[in-house]
Design a protein around this motif. Structure first.
Motif, PDB file in Angstrom:
ATOM      1  N   LEU A  14       0.824  -1.214   0.000  1.00 17.09           N
ATOM      2  CA  LEU A  14       0.000   0.000   0.000  1.00 17.09           C
ATOM      3  C   LEU A  14       0.857   1.263   0.000  1.00 17.09           C
ATOM      4  O   LEU A  14       0.562   2.224  -0.713  1.00 17.09           O
ATOM      5  N   ILE A  15       1.912   1.261   0.790  1.00 15.91           N
ATOM      6  CA  ILE A  15       2.821   2.416   0.815  1.00 15.91           C
ATOM      7  C   ILE A  15       3.383   2.659  -0.579  1.00 15.91           C
ATOM      8  O   ILE A  15       3.387   3.790  -1.079  1.00 15.91           O
ATOM      9  N   TYR A  16       3.843   1.604  -1.211  1.00 12.88           N
ATOM     10  CA  TYR A  16       4.415   1.728  -2.559  1.00 12.88           C
ATOM     11  C   TYR A  16       3.374   2.241  -3.561  1.00 12.88           C
ATOM     12  O   TYR A  16       3.648   3.136  -4.352  1.00 12.88           O
ATOM     13  N   ALA A  17       2.175   1.690  -3.482  1.00 13.80           N
ATOM     14  CA  ALA A  17       1.112   2.090  -4.414  1.00 13.80           C
ATOM     15  C   ALA A  17       0.772   3.575  -4.258  1.00 13.80           C
ATOM     16  O   ALA A  17       0.658   4.293  -5.254  1.00 13.80           O
ATOM     17  N   PHE A  18       0.625   4.044  -3.029  1.00 11.94           N
ATOM     18  CA  PHE A  18       0.289   5.448  -2.814  1.00 11.94           C
ATOM     19  C   PHE A  18       1.463   6.367  -3.150  1.00 11.94           C
ATOM     20  O   PHE A  18       1.259   7.484  -3.622  1.00 11.94           O
ATOM     21  N   MET A  19       2.694   5.912  -2.934  1.00 15.81           N
ATOM     22  CA  MET A  19       3.866   6.729  -3.266  1.00 15.81           C
ATOM     23  C   MET A  19       3.969   6.995  -4.762  1.00 15.81           C
ATOM     24  O   MET A  19       4.427   8.052  -5.183  1.00 15.81           O
ATOM     25  N   LEU A  20       3.530   6.047  -5.574  1.00 20.15           N
ATOM     26  CA  LEU A  20       3.606   6.202  -7.024  1.00 20.15           C
ATOM     27  C   LEU A  20       2.640   7.262  -7.550  1.00 20.15           C
ATOM     28  O   LEU A  20       2.814   7.758  -8.654  1.00 20.15           O
ATOM     29  N   GLN A  21       1.623   7.593  -6.777  1.00 20.31           N
ATOM     30  CA  GLN A  21       0.605   8.578  -7.143  1.00 20.31           C
ATOM     31  C   GLN A  21       0.031   8.335  -8.551  1.00 20.31           C
ATOM     32  O   GLN A  21       0.035   9.229  -9.395  1.00 20.31           O
ATOM     33  N   PRO A  22      -0.489   7.137  -8.795  1.00 19.98           N
ATOM     34  CA  PRO A  22      -1.078   6.868 -10.112  1.00 19.98           C
ATOM     35  C   PRO A  22      -2.407   7.602 -10.267  1.00 19.98           C
ATOM     36  O   PRO A  22      -2.997   8.051  -9.285  1.00 19.98           O
ATOM     37  N   SER A  23      -2.880   7.718 -11.488  1.00 18.97           N
ATOM     38  CA  SER A  23      -4.187   8.352 -11.692  1.00 18.97           C
ATOM     39  C   SER A  23      -5.317   7.372 -11.357  1.00 18.97           C
ATOM     40  O   SER A  23      -6.413   7.786 -11.001  1.00 18.97           O
ATOM     41  N   ILE A  24      -5.036   6.081 -11.478  1.00 22.02           N
ATOM     42  CA  ILE A  24      -5.999   5.038 -11.100  1.00 22.02           C
ATOM     43  C   ILE A  24      -5.292   4.070 -10.172  1.00 22.02           C
ATOM     44  O   ILE A  24      -4.213   3.559 -10.488  1.00 22.02           O
ATOM     45  N   LEU A  25      -5.896   3.809  -9.032  1.00 22.68           N
ATOM     46  CA  LEU A  25      -5.332   2.898  -8.045  1.00 22.68           C
ATOM     47  C   LEU A  25      -6.241   1.682  -7.938  1.00 22.68           C
ATOM     48  O   LEU A  25      -7.435   1.818  -7.667  1.00 22.68           O
ATOM     49  N   LEU A  26      -5.696   0.503  -8.190  1.00 19.96           N
ATOM     50  CA  LEU A  26      -6.447  -0.742  -8.078  1.00 19.96           C
ATOM     51  C   LEU A  26      -6.094  -1.402  -6.754  1.00 19.96           C
ATOM     52  O   LEU A  26      -4.933  -1.703  -6.499  1.00 19.96           O
ATOM     53  N   LEU A  27      -7.092  -1.620  -5.912  1.00 13.97           N
ATOM     54  CA  LEU A  27      -6.875  -2.226  -4.607  1.00 13.97           C
ATOM     55  C   LEU A  27      -7.657  -3.526  -4.501  1.00 13.97           C
ATOM     56  O   LEU A  27      -8.838  -3.573  -4.841  1.00 13.97           O
ATOM     57  N   ASP A  28      -7.007  -4.550  -4.012  1.00  6.11           N
ATOM     58  CA  ASP A  28      -7.652  -5.841  -3.806  1.00  6.11           C
ATOM     59  C   ASP A  28      -7.640  -6.143  -2.311  1.00  6.11           C
ATOM     60  O   ASP A  28      -6.579  -6.385  -1.732  1.00  6.11           O
ATOM     61  N   GLU A  29      -8.801  -6.097  -1.696  1.00  4.56           N
ATOM     62  CA  GLU A  29      -8.935  -6.333  -0.256  1.00  4.56           C
ATOM     63  C   GLU A  29      -7.889  -5.527   0.527  1.00  4.56           C
ATOM     64  O   GLU A  29      -7.070  -6.078   1.253  1.00  4.56           O
ATOM     65  N   PRO A  30      -7.924  -4.192   0.394  1.00  4.91           N
ATOM     66  CA  PRO A  30      -6.854  -3.391   0.981  1.00  4.91           C
ATOM     67  C   PRO A  30      -6.753  -3.449   2.498  1.00  4.91           C
ATOM     68  O   PRO A  30      -5.687  -3.247   3.055  1.00  4.91           O
ATOM     69  N   ASN A  31      -7.847  -3.723   3.179  1.00  3.20           N
ATOM     70  CA  ASN A  31      -7.814  -3.749   4.638  1.00  3.20           C
ATOM     71  C   ASN A  31      -7.538  -5.140   5.213  1.00  3.20           C
ATOM     72  O   ASN A  31      -7.420  -5.298   6.414  1.00  3.20           O
ATOM     73  N   LEU A  32      -7.385  -6.132   4.355  1.00  2.28           N
ATOM     74  CA  LEU A  32      -7.120  -7.501   4.799  1.00  2.28           C
ATOM     75  C   LEU A  32      -5.766  -7.579   5.487  1.00  2.28           C
ATOM     76  O   LEU A  32      -4.778  -7.059   4.988  1.00  2.28           O
ATOM     77  N   ALA A  33      -5.707  -8.184   6.634  1.00  6.84           N
ATOM     78  CA  ALA A  33      -4.488  -8.433   7.414  1.00  6.84           C
ATOM     79  C   ALA A  33      -3.899  -7.180   8.065  1.00  6.84           C
ATOM     80  O   ALA A  33      -2.780  -7.213   8.556  1.00  6.84           O
ATOM     81  N   LEU A  34      -4.650  -6.071   8.075  1.00  8.00           N
ATOM     82  CA  LEU A  34      -4.149  -4.854   8.698  1.00  8.00           C
ATOM     83  C   LEU A  34      -4.726  -4.686  10.099  1.00  8.00           C
ATOM     84  O   LEU A  34      -5.890  -4.997  10.340  1.00  8.00           O
ATOM     85  N   ASP A  35      -3.909  -4.165  10.996  1.00  8.98           N
ATOM     86  CA  ASP A  35      -4.400  -3.834  12.335  1.00  8.98           C
ATOM     87  C   ASP A  35      -5.199  -2.530  12.263  1.00  8.98           C
ATOM     88  O   ASP A  35      -5.195  -1.844  11.240  1.00  8.98           O
TER      89      ASP A  35
END
Length: 82
Positions: A14-35
């Motif tokens: 997630l850190i890497y994805a947001f750092m890239l600042q793409p115009s479209i962000l594809l997330l697959d179960e982004p909250n899975l395994a997070l505290d």
């Protein structure tokens, strides 16, 4: 990276994805395994993201509460069992 826990690997992705600042962000179960602290950080990043987010989730109600438009990828209501 191979020795990271599932939660830490998800954070790194997630850190890497947001750092890239793409115009479209594809997330697959982004909250899975997070505290809970990491989920809050995720939502803060989502709220500040300026592009489009497409997200796959088994918990659509969480995203609906945040103003996401939710739609099934495939309508299975008219399909009869084989």
């Amino acid at each position: 990276v191979s020795s990271l826990s599932a939660g830490n690997l998800k954070k790194l992705q997630l850190i890497y994805a947001f750092m890239l600042q793409p115009s479209i962000l594809l997330l697959d179960e982004p909250n899975l395994a997070l505290d809970s602290k990491s989920v809050n950080a995720l939502w803060n990043n989502i709220e500040q993201f300026k592009g489009m987010i497409i997200c796959a989730s088994n918990e659509p109600e969480l995203f609906m509460k945040k103003g996401f438009t939710v739609m099934p990828l495939r309508d299975m209501s008219n399909v009869s069992p084989a």
